[in-house]
Design a protein around this motif. Sequence first.
Motif, mmCIF file in Angstrom:
data_model
loop_
_atom_site.group_PDB
_atom_site.id
_atom_site.type_symbol
_atom_site.label_atom_id
_atom_site.label_comp_id
_atom_site.label_asym_id
_atom_site.label_seq_id
_atom_site.Cartn_x
_atom_site.Cartn_y
_atom_site.Cartn_z
ATOM 1 N N ASP A 1 0.815 -1.222 0.000
ATOM 2 C CA ASP A 1 0.000 0.000 0.000
ATOM 3 C C ASP A 1 0.847 1.270 0.000
ATOM 4 O OD1 ASP A 1 -2.202 -1.683 0.191
ATOM 5 O OD2 ASP A 1 -2.114 -1.690 2.378
ATOM 6 N N GLY A 2 2.081 1.182 -0.468
ATOM 7 C CA GLY A 2 2.910 2.373 -0.582
ATOM 8 C C GLY A 2 3.468 2.907 0.719
ATOM 9 N N LYS A 3 3.315 2.147 1.795
ATOM 10 C CA LYS A 3 3.905 2.582 3.067
ATOM 11 C C LYS A 3 5.425 2.353 3.019
ATOM 12 C CE LYS A 3 -0.148 1.703 5.995
ATOM 13 N NZ LYS A 3 -1.043 1.021 5.059
ATOM 14 N N ILE A 4 6.119 3.009 3.961
ATOM 15 C CA ILE A 4 7.581 2.901 3.999
ATOM 16 C C ILE A 4 8.005 2.335 5.346
ATOM 17 C CG2 ILE A 4 9.704 4.273 4.095
ATOM 18 C CD1 ILE A 4 8.433 6.010 1.902
ATOM 19 N N PHE A 5 8.875 1.327 5.289
ATOM 20 C CA PHE A 5 9.400 0.678 6.496
ATOM 21 C C PHE A 5 10.854 1.104 6.655
ATOM 22 C CE2 PHE A 5 11.542 -2.743 8.735
ATOM 23 C CZ PHE A 5 10.653 -3.066 9.754
ATOM 24 N N THR A 6 11.219 1.571 7.857
ATOM 25 C CA THR A 6 12.592 2.031 8.078
ATOM 26 C C THR A 6 13.231 1.292 9.256
ATOM 27 O OG1 THR A 6 11.878 3.807 9.569
ATOM 28 C CG2 THR A 6 12.119 4.372 7.244
ATOM 29 N N THR A 7 14.559 1.177 9.212
ATOM 30 C CA THR A 7 15.316 0.697 10.371
ATOM 31 C C THR A 7 16.395 1.724 10.662
ATOM 32 O OG1 THR A 7 16.954 -0.532 9.073
ATOM 33 C CG2 THR A 7 14.963 -1.725 9.718
ATOM 34 N N GLY A 8 16.662 1.943 11.948
ATOM 35 C CA GLY A 8 17.663 2.931 12.326
ATOM 36 C C GLY A 8 18.000 2.804 13.803
ATOM 37 N N VAL B 1 2.940 -3.345 13.077
ATOM 38 C CA VAL B 1 4.127 -4.189 12.870
ATOM 39 C C VAL B 1 4.146 -5.219 13.997
ATOM 40 C CG1 VAL B 1 6.631 -4.251 12.637
ATOM 41 C CG2 VAL B 1 5.372 -2.260 11.805
ATOM 42 N N HIS B 2 3.829 -6.478 13.670
ATOM 43 C CA HIS B 2 3.663 -7.526 14.685
ATOM 44 C C HIS B 2 4.889 -8.438 14.688
ATOM 45 C CE1 HIS B 2 -0.665 -6.514 14.932
ATOM 46 N NE2 HIS B 2 -0.544 -6.320 13.637
ATOM 47 N N TYR B 3 5.526 -8.532 15.834
ATOM 48 C CA TYR B 3 6.678 -9.432 15.968
ATOM 49 C C TYR B 3 6.199 -10.878 15.841
ATOM 50 C CZ TYR B 3 10.367 -12.128 18.269
ATOM 51 O OH TYR B 3 11.328 -13.070 18.562
ATOM 52 N N LEU B 4 6.873 -11.680 14.995
ATOM 53 C CA LEU B 4 6.504 -13.091 14.827
ATOM 54 C C LEU B 4 7.446 -14.001 15.603
ATOM 55 C CD1 LEU B 4 5.656 -13.211 10.998
ATOM 56 C CD2 LEU B 4 4.038 -13.354 12.893
ATOM 57 N N ASN B 5 8.745 -13.921 15.270
ATOM 58 C CA ASN B 5 9.692 -14.837 15.906
ATOM 59 C C ASN B 5 11.119 -14.420 15.562
ATOM 60 O OD1 ASN B 5 10.621 -17.004 17.387
ATOM 61 N ND2 ASN B 5 9.212 -18.472 16.460
ATOM 62 N N THR B 6 12.075 -15.139 16.127
ATOM 63 C CA THR B 6 13.496 -14.903 15.826
ATOM 64 C C THR B 6 14.157 -16.239 15.508
ATOM 65 O OG1 THR B 6 13.593 -13.015 17.326
ATOM 66 C CG2 THR B 6 15.684 -14.005 16.716
ATOM 67 N N LEU C 1 12.728 0.151 14.545
ATOM 68 C CA LEU C 1 12.068 -0.011 13.255
ATOM 69 C C LEU C 1 10.865 0.919 13.233
ATOM 70 C CD1 LEU C 1 9.294 -1.910 13.736
ATOM 71 C CD2 LEU C 1 11.033 -3.667 13.997
ATOM 72 N N GLY C 2 10.531 1.423 12.072
ATOM 73 C CA GLY C 2 9.414 2.353 11.947
ATOM 74 C C GLY C 2 8.592 2.072 10.705
ATOM 75 N N LEU D 1 6.492 2.801 15.705
ATOM 76 C CA LEU D 1 7.917 2.985 15.982
ATOM 77 C C LEU D 1 8.257 2.103 17.178
ATOM 78 C CD1 LEU D 1 10.366 4.698 14.992
ATOM 79 C CD2 LEU D 1 9.872 6.271 16.853
ATOM 80 N N GLN D 2 9.117 1.097 16.942
ATOM 81 C CA GLN D 2 9.427 0.135 18.008
ATOM 82 C C GLN D 2 10.931 0.062 18.231
ATOM 83 O OE1 GLN D 2 7.728 -3.726 17.174
ATOM 84 N NE2 GLN D 2 5.774 -2.872 16.506
#
Length: 472
Positions: free
Chosen positions: A230-237, A303-308, A246-247, A260-261
């Motif tokens: 849907d044209g959203k932007i995911f960032t890491t910083g 943004v839902h955490y699933l696993n590592t 992550l945002g 923002l997590q």
Amino acid sequence: MSRRVVRQSKFRHVFGQPVKADQMYEDIRVSKVTCDSSFCAVNPKFVAIIVESGGGGAFIVLPLAKTGRVDKNHPLVTGHTAPVLDIDWCPHNDNVIASASEDTTVMVWQIPDYVPVRNITEPVVTLEGHSKRVSIISWHPTARNVLLSAGCDNLVILWNVGTGEMLLALDDMHTDLIYNVGWNRNGSLLVTTCKDKKVRVIDPRKQQIIAEKTKPHDGTRPIRAIFVADGKIFTTGFSRMSERQLGLWDLNNFEEPIALQEMDTSNGVLLPFYDADSSIVYLCGKGDSSIRYFEITDEAPYVHYLNTYSSKEPQRGMGFMPKRGLDVSKCEIARFFKLHERKCEPIVMTVPRKSDLFQDDLYPDTPGPEPALEADEWLSGKDAEPILISLRDGYVPIKNRELKVVKKNILDSKPPPGPRRSHSTCDSDYFSQPALEEVLEEIRALKETVQAQEKRISDLENKLCQFTNGTD
């Protein structure tokens, strides 16, 4: 009253598993260059890895099935005069790969289906336009032969690989070093991150910035950004306290994040890999020994955490297989190629299912190898969604298709200003069109003969190996 505590998701139980030792690629000297690129590129036919090499830059290309110990004399792709910094497979031709280097050039290579006898040293085309090292390359997702390159000269260039020409140069948009560049799904927009702490969304054909966000993350370390659904932007910083973040951002309201997590306090830059079919983002940090994955949805917290997936060894780089290269019979939804110091280890992400039947909900139609547009159509303003294919019966890679580069002759567009005064060099008939075509045809025939002989030598060497193995 509903008492649902756990969020319903078919990807809640995705788990990662490394392959067995005999299915890894051993004895590869992975590059030690300090660069935040992934150092690895994969497609349904090959895995390519940037390696250490003396006297220039090189990368190795292995057929996916050629697992186990790699021969130390295995041919490399060499041609750059300085270390290779990034590689990327063409999404529309599984035998074509581009490489960017510290020597300021971008080279495009045709990889044969058979294992060559000698190093591949001649690129199909060399693209020269940057004045400093080139650290980022990315193919257009829907237009044929359109390649993007970004260098340390703060310049983004779009090339038509089919003609070897520069299509566009975005030169006044970035004031500092570019960290990463990503296309949206149909290739109409770019998202870039820069050392000046800005995320920019750019329309490359209009050469204008349509949205900009300063300091999406407060920290000073590099930011990464990708387009998601849907044209959203995911960032890491990083936060001001050097915690990794992550945002998720909406272009229509770029001031405030949707989510923002904060994650942890490690200092490795997070490389995001996005699977549009399942809407899962996988985060791999260089120097980390884990892969975290998150599902992006329309429900809060979005943004839902699933696993590592965790392991003992840190990763030097990471390759991400396109969806059409996965094994649908085993409910495999992602496959990573984790680089160690001396080997490459495939990691398979699987959704546990009891049935052996094809799972429609896990495998919607996915982008196939056919381009939706030609380079000229895209440049003129056309947009098209990727041409989708079904994975119901699995995907069979297409046989080698040759990349043809037709360079325009600059002499054709600039006729000589006056009559020729000197006849001393040679007769003009010598340069006539039929004679030139005859020479080119002869060169083409010689090339085909050399390729056929190389294949014959390779086959004979393989037979000899089998014979010697049998007599030991």
